[in-house]
Scaffold this motif. Structure first.
Motif, PDB file in Angstrom:
ATOM      1  N   VAL A  62      48.324  47.617  25.417  1.00  9.52           N
ATOM      2  CA  VAL A  62      47.447  47.722  26.573  1.00  9.52           C
ATOM      3  C   VAL A  62      47.552  49.142  27.106  1.00  9.52           C
ATOM      4  N   HIS A  63      46.404  49.766  27.288  1.00 11.34           N
ATOM      5  CA  HIS A  63      46.354  51.162  27.733  1.00 11.34           C
ATOM      6  C   HIS A  63      46.140  51.195  29.243  1.00 11.34           C
ATOM      7  N   ALA A  64      47.181  50.753  29.959  1.00  2.84           N
ATOM      8  CA  ALA A  64      47.160  50.701  31.423  1.00  2.84           C
ATOM      9  C   ALA A  64      48.555  51.021  31.926  1.00  2.84           C
ATOM     10  N   PRO A  65      48.652  51.563  33.138  1.00  6.58           N
ATOM     11  CA  PRO A  65      49.972  51.882  33.702  1.00  6.58           C
ATOM     12  C   PRO A  65      50.812  50.621  33.922  1.00  6.58           C
ATOM     13  N   LYS A  66      52.119  50.793  33.929  1.00  6.41           N
ATOM     14  CA  LYS A  66      53.028  49.670  34.162  1.00  6.41           C
ATOM     15  C   LYS A  66      52.703  48.942  35.463  1.00  6.41           C
ATOM     16  N   SER A  67      52.390  49.696  36.490  1.00  2.92           N
ATOM     17  CA  SER A  67      52.120  49.072  37.795  1.00  2.92           C
ATOM     18  C   SER A  67      50.917  48.130  37.715  1.00  2.92           C
ATOM     19  N   GLN A  68      49.902  48.500  36.951  1.00  2.00           N
ATOM     20  CA  GLN A  68      48.719  47.654  36.817  1.00  2.00           C
ATOM     21  C   GLN A  68      49.054  46.368  36.047  1.00  2.00           C
ATOM     22  N   LEU A  69      49.891  46.483  35.027  1.00  2.71           N
ATOM     23  CA  LEU A  69      50.291  45.295  34.271  1.00  2.71           C
ATOM     24  C   LEU A  69      51.193  44.390  35.114  1.00  2.71           C
ATOM     25  N   LYS A  70      52.110  44.987  35.864  1.00  2.00           N
ATOM     26  CA  LYS A  70      52.971  44.185  36.731  1.00  2.00           C
ATOM     27  C   LYS A  70      52.150  43.447  37.780  1.00  2.00           C
ATOM     28  N   ASP A  71      51.103  44.089  38.290  1.00  2.00           N
ATOM     29  CA  ASP A  71      50.275  43.465  39.321  1.00  2.00           C
ATOM     30  C   ASP A  71      49.568  42.199  38.831  1.00  2.00           C
ATOM     31  N   ILE A  72      49.394  42.050  37.512  1.00  2.00           N
ATOM     32  CA  ILE A  72      48.785  40.835  36.971  1.00  2.00           C
ATOM     33  C   ILE A  72      49.672  39.626  37.278  1.00  2.00           C
ATOM     34  N   CYS A  73      50.966  39.865  37.424  1.00  2.00           N
ATOM     35  CA  CYS A  73      51.885  38.790  37.791  1.00  2.00           C
ATOM     36  C   CYS A  73      51.696  38.369  39.248  1.00  2.00           C
ATOM     37  N   GLY A  74      50.917  39.123  39.981  1.00  2.00           N
ATOM     38  CA  GLY A  74      50.655  38.819  41.391  1.00  2.00           C
ATOM     39  C   GLY A  74      49.170  38.810  41.683  1.00  2.00           C
ATOM     40  N   TRP A  75      48.761  39.695  42.572  1.00  2.00           N
ATOM     41  CA  TRP A  75      47.389  39.695  43.095  1.00  2.00           C
ATOM     42  C   TRP A  75      46.320  40.048  42.063  1.00  2.00           C
ATOM     43  N   ALA A  76      46.643  40.773  41.010  1.00  2.00           N
ATOM     44  CA  ALA A  76      45.642  41.211  40.026  1.00  2.00           C
ATOM     45  C   ALA A  76      45.467  40.222  38.877  1.00  2.00           C
ATOM     46  N   GLY A  77      46.101  39.052  38.995  1.00  2.00           N
ATOM     47  CA  GLY A  77      45.977  38.026  37.972  1.00  2.00           C
ATOM     48  C   GLY A  77      45.783  36.665  38.605  1.00  2.00           C
ATOM     49  N   THR A  78      45.327  35.736  37.786  1.00  2.00           N
ATOM     50  CA  THR A  78      45.152  34.353  38.253  1.00  2.00           C
ATOM     51  C   THR A  78      45.910  33.428  37.310  1.00  2.00           C
ATOM     52  N   HIS A  79      46.296  32.273  37.843  1.00  2.00           N
ATOM     53  CA  HIS A  79      46.964  31.280  37.002  1.00  2.00           C
ATOM     54  C   HIS A  79      45.993  30.853  35.910  1.00  2.00           C
ATOM     55  N   TYR A  80      46.462  30.828  34.677  1.00  2.00           N
ATOM     56  CA  TYR A  80      45.585  30.460  33.572  1.00  2.00           C
ATOM     57  C   TYR A  80      45.886  29.047  33.094  1.00  2.00           C
ATOM     58  N   ARG A  81      47.017  28.844  32.512  1.00  2.00           N
ATOM     59  CA  ARG A  81      47.495  27.511  32.153  1.00  2.00           C
ATOM     60  C   ARG A  81      48.991  27.613  31.915  1.00  2.00           C
ATOM     61  N   ARG A  82      49.646  26.510  32.116  1.00  2.00           N
ATOM     62  CA  ARG A  82      51.108  26.497  32.060  1.00  2.00           C
ATOM     63  C   ARG A  82      51.637  27.672  32.883  1.00  2.00           C
ATOM     64  N   ASP A  83      52.344  28.577  32.236  1.00  2.00           N
ATOM     65  CA  ASP A  83      52.942  29.693  32.971  1.00  2.00           C
ATOM     66  C   ASP A  83      52.306  31.029  32.600  1.00  2.00           C
ATOM     67  N   LEU A  84      51.033  30.999  32.189  1.00  2.00           N
ATOM     68  CA  LEU A  84      50.331  32.242  31.845  1.00  2.00           C
ATOM     69  C   LEU A  84      49.514  32.756  33.020  1.00  2.00           C
ATOM     70  N   ARG A  85      49.324  34.078  33.033  1.00  2.00           N
ATOM     71  CA  ARG A  85      48.479  34.737  34.019  1.00  2.00           C
ATOM     72  C   ARG A  85      47.342  35.425  33.273  1.00  2.00           C
ATOM     73  N   LEU A  86      46.150  35.394  33.830  1.00  2.00           N
ATOM     74  CA  LEU A  86      44.968  36.035  33.273  1.00  2.00           C
ATOM     75  C   LEU A  86      44.622  37.221  34.163  1.00  2.00           C
ATOM     76  N   SER A  87      44.452  38.386  33.561  1.00  2.00           N
ATOM     77  CA  SER A  87      44.085  39.562  34.351  1.00  2.00           C
ATOM     78  C   SER A  87      42.694  39.351  34.941  1.00  2.00           C
ATOM     79  N   LYS A  88      42.518  39.757  36.179  1.00  2.00           N
ATOM     80  CA  LYS A  88      41.201  39.650  36.813  1.00  2.00           C
ATOM     81  C   LYS A  88      40.250  40.694  36.246  1.00  2.00           C
ATOM     82  N   GLU A  89      40.783  41.831  35.857  1.00  2.00           N
ATOM     83  CA  GLU A  89      39.959  42.915  35.316  1.00  2.00           C
ATOM     84  C   GLU A  89      40.106  42.995  33.809  1.00  2.00           C
ATOM     85  N   GLN A  90      39.104  43.582  33.178  1.00  2.00           N
ATOM     86  CA  GLN A  90      39.211  43.885  31.762  1.00  2.00           C
ATOM     87  C   GLN A  90      39.988  45.183  31.608  1.00  2.00           C
TER      88      GLN A  90
END
Length: 136
Positions: A62-90
């Motif tokens: 993934v060609h994104a800064p660490k902070s952007q990837l970490k944010d997927i675990c919080g506000w920049a991601g949504t619960h997907y299924r089980r314990d996965l997070r889906l990024s809100k952005e492409q």
């Protein structure tokens, strides 16, 4: 004294120095995208990142800064299924798939594009796994 002890405990739980976090960064984060001579991005990156002995079947960078990837675990991601997070952005992602080997070298097919990603996060909110089964 109790506050200091509690602060140290919390910091140790969220430190990006955790081996699981470091493995995630090594295997899946490449920002800015590494410039590679010729057309062999995947072969070069898989070798540099220690995933070519033995050849790893599939891996995405993934060609994104660490902070952007970490944010997927919080506000920049949504619960997907089980314990996965889906990024809100492409995000810009290069996926490498093993084609075979030649003279002991791993040969990879690569595809770079924009897509949402699925990751697993630990309880402290750091990415620990990239879900490859959901690519492209």
């Amino acid at each position: 004294m109790l506050t200091l002890l509690l602060t140290c405990l919390i910091r140790s739980q969220v430190s990006p120095q955790n081996p699981r976090h470091e493995k995630f960064w090594r295997q899946h984060q490449d920002f800015p995208r590494t410039k590679v001579a010729g057309q062999n991005y995947c072969g070069t990156m898989m070798l540099r990142r220690r995933m070519a002995r033995p050849c790893k079947d599939t891996n995405s960078f993934v060609h994104a800064p660490k902070s952007q990837l970490k944010d997927i675990c919080g506000w920049a991601g949504t619960h997907y299924r089980r314990d996965l997070r889906l990024s809100k952005e492409q995000l810009s992602v290069t996926t490498c798939k093993l084609q075979g080997t030649s003279h002991g070298q791993c040969r990879y097919w690569s595809h770079t594009g924009q897509r949402q990603i699925h990751i697993r996060c630990d309880l402290s909110g750091w990415p620990i796994r990239f879900e490859e089964s959901n690519f492209m």
